[in-house]
Scaffold this motif. Structure first.
Motif, short mmCIF file in Angstrom:
data_model
loop_
_atom_site.label_atom_id
_atom_site.label_comp_id
_atom_site.label_asym_id
_atom_site.label_seq_id
_atom_site.Cartn_x
_atom_site.Cartn_y
_atom_site.Cartn_z
N ARG A 11 -5.93 -17.14 -18.34
CA ARG A 11 -4.64 -17.78 -18.10
C ARG A 11 -4.18 -17.61 -16.66
NH1 ARG A 11 -1.50 -15.40 -23.06
NH2 ARG A 11 -3.36 -14.28 -23.50
N GLY A 12 -5.12 -17.64 -15.72
CA GLY A 12 -4.77 -17.61 -14.31
C GLY A 12 -4.60 -16.22 -13.73
N GLY A 13 -4.55 -15.20 -14.55
CA GLY A 13 -4.36 -13.84 -14.05
C GLY A 13 -5.67 -13.09 -13.97
N ARG A 14 -5.64 -11.93 -13.33
CA ARG A 14 -6.84 -11.13 -13.20
C ARG A 14 -6.66 -9.73 -13.80
NH1 ARG A 14 -10.91 -12.78 -10.02
NH2 ARG A 14 -11.51 -10.62 -9.63
N ARG A 51 2.24 5.43 -6.71
CA ARG A 51 2.75 4.11 -6.33
C ARG A 51 3.54 3.48 -7.48
NH1 ARG A 51 -2.70 2.41 -4.61
NH2 ARG A 51 -3.10 3.87 -2.96
N ALA A 52 3.02 3.62 -8.69
CA ALA A 52 3.71 3.09 -9.86
C ALA A 52 5.06 3.79 -10.06
CB ALA A 52 2.84 3.24 -11.10
N ARG A 53 5.07 5.09 -9.86
CA ARG A 53 6.32 5.85 -10.00
C ARG A 53 7.35 5.37 -8.98
NH1 ARG A 53 5.12 11.56 -9.07
NH2 ARG A 53 5.50 11.03 -6.91
N LYS A 65 6.92 1.48 -21.49
CA LYS A 65 6.71 0.04 -21.34
C LYS A 65 6.69 -0.35 -19.85
CE LYS A 65 9.02 -4.34 -22.27
NZ LYS A 65 10.17 -4.98 -22.92
N TYR A 66 7.66 0.13 -19.12
CA TYR A 66 7.74 -0.20 -17.70
C TYR A 66 6.68 0.54 -16.90
CZ TYR A 66 12.10 -2.30 -19.14
OH TYR A 66 13.04 -3.07 -19.78
N ALA A 67 6.29 1.73 -17.36
CA ALA A 67 5.23 2.48 -16.66
C ALA A 67 3.91 1.72 -16.71
CB ALA A 67 5.08 3.87 -17.28
N ILE A 68 3.61 1.14 -17.86
CA ILE A 68 2.38 0.34 -17.98
C ILE A 68 2.46 -0.87 -17.07
CG2 ILE A 68 1.03 -1.11 -19.56
CD1 ILE A 68 1.87 0.92 -21.79
N HIS A 69 3.58 -1.54 -17.05
CA HIS A 69 3.74 -2.71 -16.17
C HIS A 69 3.62 -2.31 -14.70
CE1 HIS A 69 6.16 -4.92 -19.50
NE2 HIS A 69 4.86 -5.00 -19.68
N ALA A 70 4.17 -1.18 -14.34
CA ALA A 70 4.09 -0.72 -12.95
C ALA A 70 2.64 -0.42 -12.57
CB ALA A 70 4.97 0.51 -12.75
N LEU A 71 1.89 0.22 -13.47
CA LEU A 71 0.48 0.48 -13.19
C LEU A 71 -0.30 -0.82 -13.04
CD1 LEU A 71 -0.21 3.56 -15.45
CD2 LEU A 71 -0.39 3.47 -12.96
N LEU A 72 -0.02 -1.79 -13.89
CA LEU A 72 -0.69 -3.09 -13.77
C LEU A 72 -0.36 -3.74 -12.43
CD1 LEU A 72 -0.21 -4.50 -17.36
CD2 LEU A 72 -2.35 -3.84 -16.27
N ALA A 73 0.88 -3.62 -11.99
CA ALA A 73 1.27 -4.19 -10.70
C ALA A 73 0.53 -3.52 -9.56
CB ALA A 73 2.78 -4.05 -10.50
N VAL A 74 0.36 -2.20 -9.63
CA VAL A 74 -0.37 -1.47 -8.60
C VAL A 74 -1.83 -1.95 -8.56
CG1 VAL A 74 -1.26 0.80 -7.96
CG2 VAL A 74 1.15 0.53 -8.59
N VAL A 75 -2.46 -2.06 -9.71
CA VAL A 75 -3.86 -2.51 -9.78
C VAL A 75 -3.98 -3.93 -9.25
CG1 VAL A 75 -5.78 -3.04 -11.33
CG2 VAL A 75 -4.51 -0.93 -11.63
N ALA A 76 -3.05 -4.80 -9.64
CA ALA A 76 -3.08 -6.19 -9.17
C ALA A 76 -2.95 -6.28 -7.67
CB ALA A 76 -1.98 -6.99 -9.87
N ARG A 77 -2.10 -5.46 -7.09
CA ARG A 77 -1.92 -5.47 -5.62
C ARG A 77 -3.18 -5.03 -4.88
NH1 ARG A 77 4.00 -2.88 -4.33
NH2 ARG A 77 5.22 -4.67 -5.00
#
Length: 79
Positions: A11-14, A51-53, A65-77
């Motif tokens: 769906r366009g994401g990685r 970085r996620a923190r 919930k937000y911790a998982i999203h933050a880790l995903l954001a770090v990996v995506a970056r």
């Protein structure tokens, strides 16, 4: 963390966090194996956790919930 090797079917994401939900009773083991074969595991270390923190602190959010999203954001970056 798991991320698809090919963005074509994602769906366009990685970045994905739902590999653990591959079994729901309606899918076959072969289908689950195919899904897992398309994933690549990204290491999460202390630097990524820090970085996620920081992301959570900047957004004034907390909780798993937000911790998982933050880790995903770090990996995506990093990609």
């Amino acid at each position: 963390m798991a991320r698809p090797r090919s963005p074509g079917r994602s769906r366009g994401g990685r970045v994905s966090d739902d590999a653990g939900e591959a079994y729901d009773g309606r899918t076959t083991e072969q289908r689950g194996d195919w899904v897992l074969s398309r994933l690549e595991v990204a290491d999460i270390g202390k630097d990524e956790a820090r970085r996620a923190r920081r992301l959570l602190a900047d957004a004034e959010l907390h909780g798993h919930k937000y911790a998982i999203h933050a880790l995903l954001a770090v990996v995506a970056r990093q990609q």
